[in-house]
Design an enzyme around this catalytic site. Sequence first.
Site, short mmCIF file in Angstrom:
data_model
loop_
_atom_site.label_atom_id
_atom_site.label_comp_id
_atom_site.label_asym_id
_atom_site.label_seq_id
_atom_site.Cartn_x
_atom_site.Cartn_y
_atom_site.Cartn_z
N THR A 31 37.24 39.20 34.75
CA THR A 31 35.88 38.75 34.40
C THR A 31 34.85 39.69 35.01
OG1 THR A 31 36.84 36.54 34.68
CG2 THR A 31 34.50 36.64 34.13
N LYS A 96 39.56 32.49 45.86
CA LYS A 96 39.53 33.84 45.31
C LYS A 96 40.71 34.64 45.86
CE LYS A 96 35.89 36.33 44.93
NZ LYS A 96 36.48 36.83 43.67
N GLY A 97 40.97 35.78 45.21
CA GLY A 97 42.02 36.65 45.71
C GLY A 97 43.23 36.75 44.80
N GLY A 98 43.15 36.08 43.63
CA GLY A 98 44.24 36.22 42.66
C GLY A 98 44.48 37.69 42.30
N GLY A 99 43.40 38.46 42.32
CA GLY A 99 43.51 39.89 42.02
C GLY A 99 43.73 40.75 43.26
N GLU A 105 35.99 41.48 48.94
CA GLU A 105 35.11 40.56 48.20
C GLU A 105 34.34 39.66 49.17
OE1 GLU A 105 37.54 40.00 43.99
OE2 GLU A 105 38.01 38.70 45.66
C1 5RP Z 1 40.20 39.11 42.76
C2 5RP Z 1 39.58 37.80 42.46
C3 5RP Z 1 39.21 37.52 41.04
O1 5RP Z 1 37.84 37.42 40.96
C4 5RP Z 1 39.89 36.26 40.59
O2 5RP Z 1 41.29 36.43 40.75
C5 5RP Z 1 39.57 35.94 39.13
O3 5RP Z 1 40.15 36.91 38.29
P1 5RP Z 1 39.95 36.90 36.73
O4 5RP Z 1 38.51 37.14 36.46
O5 5RP Z 1 40.83 38.05 36.26
O6 5RP Z 1 40.43 35.58 36.20
O7 5RP Z 1 39.34 36.98 43.32
O8 5RP Z 1 40.61 39.19 44.09
#
Ligand code: 5RP
Length: 224
Positions: A31, A96-99, A105
């Site tokens: 996003t 947060k932190g999935g990425g 961040e």
């Molecule tokens: C990365 C994050 C991202 O913002 C979160 O994982 C959302 O990702 P996406 O926009 O691909 O759904 O925290 O560390």
Amino acid sequence: MANDQEKEAAARASLRFIKDGQVVGLGTGSTAAHFIRLLGEQVRNGLRIRGIPTSVRSKELALSLGIPLATLDECQEIAVTVDGADEVDPQLRLIKGGGGALLREKIVASATRQLVIVADATKRVPVLGKFPLPVEVIQFAQTLVAKRIASLGAEVRLRTENGKPYVTDENNHILDCHFGEIPDADGLARQLSDMPGVVEHGLFIGMASTVLFARGSEIVELHR
Ligand code: 5RP
């Protein structure tokens, strides 16, 4: 993909928070990448901003689009940061932190006057915790920290990529902690912050000032 169109719609809606001359935090994730691409278009059309990226990935994307960048050493006051989230609760507390970029961040968010979160509507939850909470750990301490977090009731997994531990931009590892539900997010955030070996956790509390959720063509805007 409908979900991706919603992500782009939320990112587009955040552009009105960006003003000429500002220093802008650039989030990470799919996003936030939409936001960076749209911001790149605005820069090509004459908008003068400087971006502070929250990951190597976002830095490379911004550079490829010609967005001028600054570092935290050059500038410690960021007017607006636009970033994504994995979960958002009614008090605008986030996971947060999935990425994998939660550390930078959170540092950038902490130096930001207005943190604008952009997300598709699936990220809106009544209680945080269905999404596994990412915790960035010093490699030396990862097993000890994993056991301590497991004793708090989570199923803990070391994040991997191509069969090897995932390595963050700061050369740490990530533990994905499946709590199911986090009834006391503030308390858990304090416990994790107090744990030696934890570099940072993905609970962002009291940081988001605005959340823009896209559902179809509709944008829902929430403020704290
Ligand atoms: C990365 C994050 C991202 O913002 C979160 O994982 C959302 O990702 P996406 O926009 O691909 O759904 O925290 O560390």
